[in-house]
Design an enzyme around this catalytic site. Structure first.
Site, PDB file in Angstrom:
ATOM      1  N   ALA A  19      17.211 -31.791  53.469  1.00 42.27           N
ATOM      2  CA  ALA A  19      17.153 -32.010  52.020  1.00 42.27           C
ATOM      3  C   ALA A  19      15.676 -32.154  51.636  1.00 42.27           C
ATOM      4  O   ALA A  19      15.003 -33.089  52.070  1.00 42.27           O
ATOM      5  CB  ALA A  19      17.933 -33.257  51.629  1.00 42.27           C
ATOM      6  N   GLY A  32      22.230 -40.284  61.430  1.00 39.29           N
ATOM      7  CA  GLY A  32      21.390 -40.938  60.443  1.00 39.29           C
ATOM      8  C   GLY A  32      22.132 -41.853  59.496  1.00 39.29           C
ATOM      9  O   GLY A  32      23.326 -42.101  59.617  1.00 39.29           O
ATOM     10  N   GLN A  33      21.368 -42.346  58.524  1.00 35.65           N
ATOM     11  CA  GLN A  33      21.855 -43.335  57.570  1.00 35.65           C
ATOM     12  C   GLN A  33      22.160 -42.664  56.227  1.00 35.65           C
ATOM     13  O   GLN A  33      22.506 -41.485  56.182  1.00 35.65           O
ATOM     14  CB  GLN A  33      20.798 -44.432  57.408  1.00 35.65           C
ATOM     15  CG  GLN A  33      20.465 -45.179  58.690  1.00 35.65           C
ATOM     16  CD  GLN A  33      21.406 -46.342  58.959  1.00 35.65           C
ATOM     17  OE1 GLN A  33      22.105 -46.806  58.076  1.00 35.65           O
ATOM     18  NE2 GLN A  33      21.408 -46.829  60.197  1.00 35.65           N
ATOM     19  N   ARG A  87      27.304 -36.386  60.244  1.00 32.02           N
ATOM     20  CA  ARG A  87      25.951 -36.115  60.743  1.00 32.02           C
ATOM     21  C   ARG A  87      25.345 -37.396  61.291  1.00 32.02           C
ATOM     22  O   ARG A  87      25.861 -38.502  61.093  1.00 32.02           O
ATOM     23  CB  ARG A  87      25.066 -35.555  59.621  1.00 32.02           C
ATOM     24  CG  ARG A  87      24.885 -36.513  58.464  1.00 32.02           C
ATOM     25  CD  ARG A  87      23.706 -36.179  57.574  1.00 32.02           C
ATOM     26  NE  ARG A  87      23.689 -36.991  56.377  1.00 32.02           N
ATOM     27  CZ  ARG A  87      23.289 -38.267  56.321  1.00 32.02           C
ATOM     28  NH1 ARG A  87      22.882 -38.880  57.419  1.00 32.02           N
ATOM     29  NH2 ARG A  87      23.302 -38.928  55.174  1.00 32.02           N
ATOM     30  N   LEU A 135      16.305 -35.279  57.016  1.00 34.44           N
ATOM     31  CA  LEU A 135      16.899 -34.383  57.994  1.00 34.44           C
ATOM     32  C   LEU A 135      18.005 -35.101  58.755  1.00 34.44           C
ATOM     33  O   LEU A 135      17.823 -36.223  59.232  1.00 34.44           O
ATOM     34  CB  LEU A 135      15.805 -33.916  58.965  1.00 34.44           C
ATOM     35  CG  LEU A 135      16.173 -32.956  60.075  1.00 34.44           C
ATOM     36  CD1 LEU A 135      16.705 -31.658  59.506  1.00 34.44           C
ATOM     37  CD2 LEU A 135      14.953 -32.683  60.946  1.00 34.44           C
ATOM     38  N   GLY A 136      19.162 -34.467  58.836  1.00 34.13           N
ATOM     39  CA  GLY A 136      20.276 -35.011  59.613  1.00 34.13           C
ATOM     40  C   GLY A 136      21.158 -33.877  60.099  1.00 34.13           C
ATOM     41  O   GLY A 136      21.497 -32.973  59.333  1.00 34.13           O
ATOM     42  N   CYS A 196      17.532 -43.472  54.038  1.00 30.57           N
ATOM     43  CA  CYS A 196      17.525 -43.274  55.491  1.00 30.57           C
ATOM     44  C   CYS A 196      17.497 -44.597  56.256  1.00 30.57           C
ATOM     45  O   CYS A 196      17.074 -44.647  57.414  1.00 30.57           O
ATOM     46  CB  CYS A 196      16.365 -42.381  55.911  1.00 30.57           C
ATOM     47  SG  CYS A 196      16.364 -40.772  55.060  1.00 30.57           S
ATOM     48  N   GLY A 227      21.865 -30.550  57.890  1.00 30.54           N
ATOM     49  CA  GLY A 227      20.511 -30.023  57.896  1.00 30.54           C
ATOM     50  C   GLY A 227      19.502 -30.782  57.072  1.00 30.54           C
ATOM     51  O   GLY A 227      19.353 -32.003  57.203  1.00 30.54           O
ATOM     52  N   THR A 278      21.559 -41.064  52.495  1.00 29.11           N
ATOM     53  CA  THR A 278      20.578 -40.328  51.716  1.00 29.11           C
ATOM     54  C   THR A 278      21.231 -39.862  50.418  1.00 29.11           C
ATOM     55  O   THR A 278      22.416 -40.063  50.201  1.00 29.11           O
ATOM     56  CB  THR A 278      19.987 -39.143  52.495  1.00 29.11           C
ATOM     57  OG1 THR A 278      18.818 -38.665  51.811  1.00 29.11           O
ATOM     58  CG2 THR A 278      20.977 -38.003  52.647  1.00 29.11           C
TER      59      THR A 278
END
Length: 217
Positions: free
Chosen positions: A156, A76-77, A74, A142-143, A172, A154, A79
Site C-alpha cells: 500500500a 503484520g498489524q 496476511r 507491506l504485508g 502497523c 502486498g 493498516t
C-alpha cells in the site's frame, strides 16, 4: 555481458474495488493456480477500510468509527486503505521464480524507493519494520501471505489521499508513527504515472517483464 532472463508478469488494473471481493479473488487465484499459471500483479484502490493482520492486536484499533475493520490472513498489524492510495498485489509463484520471501520483500521495498527517487524523495527501509520510510515517516506499508509457495496480499503506497483515518489506529502496530504521502513531498505526481513507474521498477528489481492488460477480476 550476459542478459538476465526475465519471467512474464501479467499486470491488471482493477480500478476501485471492495476490499473483501479482491481478497477473496486473490485466495481463489492462489488456490486454483498450478505450475503453468502466469504470475500476475493487481493494481487497485479500495474504499476506506482498516485491515488487521494475523498478528494484529485489538489495542492498535484506537477508534475505527464508521470505517469497517476486516480481519485478514496476511502478516503484520493494522493498516488503512483508501482512495488515493496505490495498492499492488503480486501473485507470484516464488519457488518457480527462484526467490524467497526476504528477497521479495526487499524487491518490493526497493521498487518504491526507486519510484520516490524520481520525485527527489530520499527513502529508506527500517530494520524489523517492513515498508518504506522518509525521515522516519511511513509512506508505504507491506504485508504478505505465502500459500503453497505462492504469495498474495502486498503493498500500500500513499500517493494523494485523506490521511486522517491513520489517527484512528496505531499504524502497523506503532504508536505515534507518522504516515505521509507522495503528493505532500512533491505535488508533480499522479496515480497513473506512479503506477507505471512502480510496475517498471518492480519488474527491474525482481526480474520480470510486464504484460499489460485492461482486464479486471
Amino acid at each position: 555481458m550476459d542478459t538476465i532472463e526475465t519471467s512474464p508478469l501479467l499486470v491488471k488494473y482493477l480500478g476501485r474495488k471492495d476490499y473483501r471481493a479482491v481478497w477473496s479473488a486473490m485466495q481463489e487465484f492462489t488456490d486454483g493456480r498450478d505450475k503453468t499459471t502466469n504470475d500476475e500483479i493487481w493494481l487497485v484502490e479500495h474504499p476506506p477500510v482498516f485491515t488487521q493482520g494475523l498478528a494484529g492486536k485489538a489495542e492498535h484499533l484506537l477508534a475505527p468509527g464508521d470505517i469497517p475493520v476486516v480481519q485478514v490472513d496476511r502478516g503484520g498489524q493494522v493498516t488503512y486503505h483508501g482512495p488515493g492510495q496505490i495498492v499492488a498485489y503480486p501473485l507470484i509463484d516464488l519457488r518457480r521464480h527462484g526467490i524467497g520471501v526476504k528477497s521479495l520483500v526487499h524487491g518490493i521495498e526497493q521498487a518504491v524507493i526507486d519510484v520516490l527517487a524520481h520525485y527527489d524523495v530520499n527513502a529508506e527501509r527500517k530494520a524489523n519494520a517492513p515498508g518504506v520510510y522518509v525521515q522516519g515517516d511511513k509512506i508505504a506499508a507491506l504485508g504478505l501471505k505465502i500459500r503453497k509457495g505462492c504469495c498474495y496480499h502486498g503493498l500500500a503506497f500513499n500517493i494523494d489521499m485523506d490521511l486522517s483515518p491513520y489517527a484512528r489506529i496505531n499504524p502497523c502496530g506503532f504508536s505515534g508513527l507518522n504516515v505521509i504521502q507522495l503528493c505532500d513531498l512533491n505535488p508533480n505526481c499522479d496515480i497513473p504515472t506512479v503506477q507505471q513507474q512502480l510496475i517498471d521498477s518492480f519488474c527491474e528489481n525482481l526480474n520480470f517483464s510486464s504484460q499489460q492488460t485492461p482486464l479486471a477480476v
